[in-house]
Scaffold this motif. Structure first.
Motif, mmCIF file in Angstrom:
data_model
loop_
_atom_site.group_PDB
_atom_site.id
_atom_site.type_symbol
_atom_site.label_atom_id
_atom_site.label_comp_id
_atom_site.label_asym_id
_atom_site.label_seq_id
_atom_site.Cartn_x
_atom_site.Cartn_y
_atom_site.Cartn_z
ATOM 1 N N VAL A 54 24.962 -4.353 6.652
ATOM 2 C CA VAL A 54 25.026 -3.148 7.328
ATOM 3 C C VAL A 54 26.302 -2.522 6.606
ATOM 4 O O VAL A 54 26.419 -1.114 6.472
ATOM 5 N N LYS A 55 27.364 -3.199 6.768
ATOM 6 C CA LYS A 55 28.770 -2.672 6.126
ATOM 7 C C LYS A 55 28.387 -2.181 4.693
ATOM 8 O O LYS A 55 29.097 -1.098 4.325
ATOM 9 N N GLU A 56 28.072 -3.036 3.857
ATOM 10 C CA GLU A 56 27.753 -2.567 2.501
ATOM 11 C C GLU A 56 26.861 -1.417 2.380
ATOM 12 O O GLU A 56 27.204 -0.362 1.503
ATOM 13 N N ALA A 57 25.940 -1.181 3.345
ATOM 14 C CA ALA A 57 24.893 -0.082 3.419
ATOM 15 C C ALA A 57 25.888 1.230 3.543
ATOM 16 O O ALA A 57 25.566 2.329 2.929
ATOM 17 N N VAL A 58 26.715 0.940 4.614
ATOM 18 C CA VAL A 58 27.211 2.273 5.179
ATOM 19 C C VAL A 58 28.231 2.822 4.099
ATOM 20 O O VAL A 58 28.423 3.981 4.099
ATOM 21 N N LYS A 59 29.010 1.621 3.487
ATOM 22 C CA LYS A 59 29.690 2.288 2.412
ATOM 23 C C LYS A 59 29.022 3.021 1.017
ATOM 24 O O LYS A 59 29.563 4.002 0.650
ATOM 25 N N VAL A 60 27.879 2.629 0.676
ATOM 26 C CA VAL A 60 27.062 3.220 -0.101
ATOM 27 C C VAL A 60 26.607 4.240 0.200
ATOM 28 O O VAL A 60 26.574 5.524 -0.438
ATOM 29 N N VAL A 61 26.102 4.533 1.322
ATOM 30 C CA VAL A 61 25.765 6.012 2.118
ATOM 31 C C VAL A 61 26.761 6.719 2.312
ATOM 32 O O VAL A 61 26.841 8.063 1.897
ATOM 33 N N ASP A 68 0.892 -1.347 -0.079
ATOM 34 C CA ASP A 68 0.131 0.018 0.014
ATOM 35 C C ASP A 68 0.985 1.217 0.118
ATOM 36 O O ASP A 68 0.479 2.129 0.700
ATOM 37 N N VAL A 69 1.942 1.213 -0.911
ATOM 38 C CA VAL A 69 2.757 2.353 -1.055
ATOM 39 C C VAL A 69 1.938 3.509 -1.650
ATOM 40 O O VAL A 69 1.410 3.281 -2.934
ATOM 41 N N HIS A 70 1.947 4.873 -1.017
ATOM 42 C CA HIS A 70 1.368 5.776 -1.958
ATOM 43 C C HIS A 70 1.987 6.211 -3.078
ATOM 44 O O HIS A 70 3.103 6.261 -3.218
ATOM 45 N N ASP A 71 1.132 7.013 -4.050
ATOM 46 C CA ASP A 71 1.742 7.396 -5.054
ATOM 47 C C ASP A 71 2.572 8.643 -5.113
ATOM 48 O O ASP A 71 3.523 8.941 -6.132
ATOM 49 N N ASN A 72 2.736 9.146 -3.806
ATOM 50 C CA ASN A 72 3.863 10.408 -3.833
ATOM 51 C C ASN A 72 5.223 9.779 -3.332
ATOM 52 O O ASN A 72 6.209 10.596 -3.143
ATOM 53 N N ILE A 73 5.325 8.563 -3.139
ATOM 54 C CA ILE A 73 6.591 7.720 -2.943
ATOM 55 C C ILE A 73 7.396 7.466 -3.982
ATOM 56 O O ILE A 73 6.911 6.967 -5.244
ATOM 57 N N THR A 74 8.921 8.249 -4.140
ATOM 58 C CA THR A 74 9.590 7.837 -5.147
ATOM 59 C C THR A 74 10.856 6.760 -4.785
ATOM 60 O O THR A 74 11.329 6.491 -3.551
ATOM 61 N N LEU A 75 11.334 6.152 -5.747
ATOM 62 C CA LEU A 75 12.417 4.966 -5.601
ATOM 63 C C LEU A 75 13.408 5.521 -6.612
ATOM 64 O O LEU A 75 13.227 5.485 -7.785
ATOM 65 N N THR A 76 14.806 5.698 -6.172
ATOM 66 C CA THR A 76 15.991 5.800 -6.947
ATOM 67 C C THR A 76 16.991 4.962 -6.735
ATOM 68 O O THR A 76 17.565 4.955 -5.402
ATOM 69 N N PRO A 77 17.604 4.315 -7.602
ATOM 70 C CA PRO A 77 18.392 3.241 -7.313
ATOM 71 C C PRO A 77 19.717 4.286 -7.060
ATOM 72 O O PRO A 77 20.301 5.279 -7.647
ATOM 73 N N ALA A 78 20.500 3.523 -6.094
ATOM 74 C CA ALA A 78 21.857 4.112 -5.844
ATOM 75 C C ALA A 78 22.493 4.096 -6.915
ATOM 76 O O ALA A 78 22.786 3.282 -7.717
ATOM 77 N N PRO A 79 23.303 5.456 -7.154
ATOM 78 C CA PRO A 79 24.247 5.396 -8.654
ATOM 79 C C PRO A 79 25.428 4.839 -8.828
ATOM 80 O O PRO A 79 25.970 4.507 -9.689
ATOM 81 N N SER A 108 34.007 -4.762 -4.628
ATOM 82 C CA SER A 108 33.261 -5.928 -4.250
ATOM 83 C C SER A 108 31.993 -5.820 -4.123
ATOM 84 O O SER A 108 31.357 -6.757 -4.127
ATOM 85 N N ILE A 109 31.285 -4.737 -3.917
ATOM 86 C CA ILE A 109 30.118 -4.380 -3.641
ATOM 87 C C ILE A 109 28.966 -4.774 -5.221
ATOM 88 O O ILE A 109 29.629 -3.577 -5.986
ATOM 89 N N SER A 110 28.604 -5.740 -5.505
ATOM 90 C CA SER A 110 28.107 -5.734 -6.847
ATOM 91 C C SER A 110 26.429 -5.568 -6.889
ATOM 92 O O SER A 110 25.870 -5.121 -7.777
ATOM 93 N N ILE A 111 26.016 -5.477 -5.512
ATOM 94 C CA ILE A 111 24.506 -5.010 -5.451
ATOM 95 C C ILE A 111 24.300 -3.739 -4.621
ATOM 96 O O ILE A 111 25.004 -3.855 -3.389
ATOM 97 N N VAL A 112 23.544 -2.677 -4.995
ATOM 98 C CA VAL A 112 23.574 -1.608 -4.277
ATOM 99 C C VAL A 112 22.097 -1.347 -4.065
ATOM 100 O O VAL A 112 21.346 -2.346 -4.791
ATOM 101 N N GLY A 113 21.660 -0.472 -3.205
ATOM 102 C CA GLY A 113 20.080 -0.394 -2.755
ATOM 103 C C GLY A 113 19.479 0.718 -3.509
ATOM 104 O O GLY A 113 19.919 1.163 -4.772
#
Length: 201
Positions: A187-194, A42-53, A61-66
């Motif tokens: 968590v480690k990979e997420a911190v690197k992307v952020v 039930d995600v509302h229409d005003n929500i956007t999703l942008t892939p990490a660049p 070594s990080i092949s999957i980003v969020g």
């Protein structure tokens, strides 16, 4: 930053600095999915999703980003509370701030069970193949984000500047979502992307 995904898209991939990256997060119809497995509905229409660049330039070594979650509000304000989807019957571990300088752990399985000022959420993986999913509220410009319980099991993101003189109506990256099979590497990979995204630590 890459363009926002429409609800018809399902994930994204790209080539950055000669390194293939892929996001397994998608916004399909009104559902957030991780590798095809729904985790928020039930995600509302005003929500956007942008892939990490990109993946971290320091660790190829990080092949999957969020992906980054944002939203569009009707009017600019210094504080917004916006539902990003309903969480039901998925076990999670979270950390929330209960005093200015103190946080503690909280576990449950529904959006209504979240605590105010939640700083991180990890959804458990499923036997059907859904990976671990991390929800990480971020800073965007002068605004800070946190997660909190919403009505009818919604997960709400609270975005605030702390000053009535600082307002906005459009946000592109107030929550980062990352997926993985190992919660520690997640968590480690997420911190690197952020880190690459914010450039602040």
């Amino acid at each position: 930053m890459a363009p926002s995904l429409s609800k018809a898209n399902s994930g994204a991939s790209g080539l950055v600095d000669g390194h293939n990256t892929q996001s397994l997060i998608s916004l399909e119809g009104s559902n957030f999915a991780a590798d095809g497995h729904v985790f928020l509905t039930d995600v509302h229409d005003n929500i956007t999703l942008t892939p990490a660049p990109c993946a971290s330039s320091a660790d190829k070594s990080i092949s999957i980003v969020g992906s980054f979650v944002g939203f569009d509000a009707a009017e600019p304000h210094s504080r917004h509370v916006v539902p990003i989807g309903k969480l039901r019957n998925i076990k999670f571990m979270s950390i929330f701030r209960f005093k200015v300088w103190w946080t503690t752990q909280w576990v449950s399985s529904n959006g209504k069970d979240l605590e105010n000022e939640t700083q991180i959420v990890i959804l458990d993986k499923s036997d059907s193949g859904r990976p671990y999913v991390l929800l990480l509220p971020l800073l965007e410009g002068p605004f800070r984000a946190s997660l909190q319980p919403g009505a009818d099991d919604n997960v709400d993101v609270c975005v605030e500047s702390g000053s009535t003189a600082v307002t906005s109506a459009t946000f592109q990256s107030v929550v980062y979502i990352h997926v993985g099979e190992d919660p520690f590497n997640l968590v480690k990979e997420a911190v690197k992307v952020v880190n690459d995204h914010l450039g602040t630590f």
